[in-house]
Design an enzyme around this catalytic site. Structure first.
Site, mmCIF file in Angstrom:
data_model
loop_
_atom_site.group_PDB
_atom_site.id
_atom_site.type_symbol
_atom_site.label_atom_id
_atom_site.label_comp_id
_atom_site.label_asym_id
_atom_site.label_seq_id
_atom_site.Cartn_x
_atom_site.Cartn_y
_atom_site.Cartn_z
ATOM 1 N N LYS B 81 22.346 48.856 32.590
ATOM 2 C CA LYS B 81 21.630 47.704 32.047
ATOM 3 C C LYS B 81 21.639 47.783 30.517
ATOM 4 C CE LYS B 81 17.101 45.488 32.849
ATOM 5 N NZ LYS B 81 15.825 45.630 33.590
ATOM 6 N N SER B 156 14.791 42.008 36.653
ATOM 7 C CA SER B 156 15.608 41.735 35.493
ATOM 8 C C SER B 156 16.908 42.520 35.436
ATOM 9 C CB SER B 156 14.802 42.036 34.227
ATOM 10 O OG SER B 156 14.478 43.418 34.152
ATOM 11 N N SER B 180 11.756 44.860 38.734
ATOM 12 C CA SER B 180 13.095 44.591 38.194
ATOM 13 C C SER B 180 14.214 45.486 38.700
ATOM 14 C CB SER B 180 13.063 44.662 36.658
ATOM 15 O OG SER B 180 12.367 43.556 36.140
#
Lengths: 65, 470
Positions: B81, B156, B180
């Site tokens: 990420k 996310s 997330s």
């Protein structure tokens, strides 16, 4: 604890240094209001000596068992 | 094995490289080939660093040929990420504001994986500043679900879920503040571990909420998550909130069956208003747990709505505080959804915020008391499978806000309690959408939920299903 009104949100936001107009304040009131409602039963009931760090103590108590 | 190494698990490919059955270059090239095919459909990568990755893979192979092996993941290519700082690399945090931000330090979690010998493939897409549960991104476009391209990945850690599911990377770091890691794992059919608050250092990870943020992996199996956690967990001088508690031998834990363990099924909240197919998956999973030797009992949990509300209050204030300067100086550079969420934090007084933080200890104590007789609690990650990108797009769909609120209902309470939770692929809908369930453990007891997850995956094959390009 009651959810904040548009007027109160406007005042808090201004005090925080990020003023918002009435339309945004109304949107915020609708969006965050349910969180205030959900926390209402807890707000104002916590014991005097309770600190946020109690959380860490509870975490490690369980881990140590 | 040699036809498409990218389809192997992290642990299997690490062993194959170590045993010289495969070279790091072969493995890295396999991932890059697959990325080239899938990226135009998924938008999972923020940056693809093919030349650098192959160069690093060659260096790893050369070191191995000379008898040098740096660590457990020597030569294994990974992408993470795009919120984990790596010195000299652009780290966008999924935002316009940090589109050109070059990190000067390397996050502890990332450094520990690098020290284990991993090769960097690039960086992965994410919700802007990790503040969105669907996978939409106003600046870089939505990430698509490999099992059904019109559907969301969840957020996310949207790129992490999508890329691991499509076998573009063997694993990926995500972060979980309100769900997330678990939501992309659920929606994309991969295994995701939200760690206990304090288990993994957050130094060098973009902050959203200092009280709730956690670092964790998304991977194909619980075994892979165990390996990654073992490498990353532990004290860190750069993060005083990282716990100094000993790091267990997770690999030893996952070798055990689930016999003798007790799993609790909530009597309410997590079983209310479920999509019928999610409910069916939960029922079938309970049958499997029993068949594999677990004792399954009902548990009465404290009011989860209060926990969720407290979580929202804490997150809103802390996120707004981190972003205040940019909210003043660069409001036009935020996507509208993220700006709206940040503005929510402006409505909450200091007293209310601190009340929400002060209650955390008693709330966790109440949860511990309610779950004293179980080793883990099983619950859906979300009441529904992945909605479409269109129906969850605030601004274009009038019902989107309600759809989004429903998605995070079952994840936020766990963040408030700071507990570990493992999302495991547990089934598919008739339409082919993955369904994940979360195993919620005790504080710092990731070992038990990984053990149950690994045993479940030895008995099922939901985690092995590979999505196909249309």
């Amino acid at each position: 604890m009651t959810r904040p009104t548009e007027k109160e949100i406007g005042a808090i936001a201004s005090a925080a240094g990020v003023p918002v107009d009435t339309e945004i304040a109304a949107r915020i009131a609708g969006s965050i209001g349910p969180a205030f409602d959900g926390f209402a039963a807890i707000a104002g009931t916590l014991p005097f000596d309770l600190e946020p760090s109690t959380f860490t103590l509870v975490q490690t108590e369980k881990a140590a068992r | 094995m040699r036809s498409e190494p990218s389809l192997m698990s992290l642990t299997a490919v690490a062993s194959a490289i170590a045993d010289k059955q495969l070279s790091s270059r072969e493995v890295t090239q396999s991932c890059l080939d697959r990325i080239a095919k899938w990226q135009p459909h998924l938008n999972a990568f923020m940056a693809i660093e093919a030349d650098e990755a192959l160069k690093a893979a060659d260096a790893a192979d050369a070191a191995l040929a000379k008898g040098g092996r740096h660590g457990k993941l020597h030569g294994v290519p990974l992408a993470h990420k795009d919120m984990y700082y790596e010195a000299g690399k652009v780290v966008t945090c999924g935002s316009r504001i940090r589109r050109d931000f070059v990190a000067t330090t390397t996050s502890t979690a990332l450094q520990r994986l690098k020290d284990a010998g991993t090769v960097r493939l690039g960086s992965l897409q994410m919700a802007e500043f990790a503040y969105g549960p669907t996978g939409h991104n106003a600046h870089f476009g939505p990430v698509h679900n490999p099992f059904a391209l019109p559907h969301v990945t969840g957020g996310s850690s949207s790129g992490s879920g999508s890329a691991v599911a499509a076998r573009l990377t063997f694993a990926a770091l995500g972060s979980d503040t309100g769900g997330s890691i678990r939501m992309p794992a659920h929606f994309c059919g991969v295994t995701g571990l939200k760690t206990t608050v304090g288990r993994v250092s957050r130094a060098g990870a973009m902050p959203l909420s200092q009280s709730l943020d956690t670092v964790g992996p998304l991977a194909r199996t619980a075994e892979d998550c165990a390996v990654l956690l073992g490498l990353m967990a532990g004290a860190d001088p750069a993060d005083p909130t990282a716990s100094a508690l000993p790091v267990p031998d997770y690999a030893a834990a996952i070798a055990q069956s689930m016999k003798g363990l007790t799993v609790g099924v909530p009597s309410a909240f997590y079983v209310d208003d479920l999509d019928s197919e999610v409910a069916s998956v939960l029922d079938a999973t309970i049958v499997t747990l029993k068949r594999e030797g677990a004792n399954v009992v009902q548990v009465d949990l404290p009011d989860q709505r209060q926990l969720s509300s407290a979580s929202q209050l804490v997150l809103a204030v802390e996120a707004a505080a981190f972003h205040k300067r940019w909210m003043i100086e660069r409001p036009q550079d935020y996507g509208p959804q993220v700006m709206m969420r940040l503005q929510n934090g402006l409505a909450i007084s200091g007293v209310t915020y601190l009340e929400a933080l002060r209650w955390r200890g008693p709330a966790l104590a109440a949860h511990n008391a309610a779950t004293a007789k179980v080793d883990a609690v099983i619950a859906p990650v979300s009441p529904v499978p992945a909605p479409t990108i269109a129906e969850s797009d605030v601004g274009s769909s009038p019902g989107a806000e309600a759809v989004i609120q429903r998605l995070t209902r079952f994840t936020r309470p766990i963040n408030y309690l700071g507990l570990p939770s493992l999302s495991i692929p547990s089934g598919f809908t008739r339409g082919g959408l993955p369904v994940g369930l979360q195993l919620v453990g005790r504080s710092f007891d990731e070992a038990t939920i990984l053990r149950i997850g690994a045993a479940f995956q030895r008995a099922t094959d939901f985690h092995e299903k590979v999505p196909q390009l249309p």
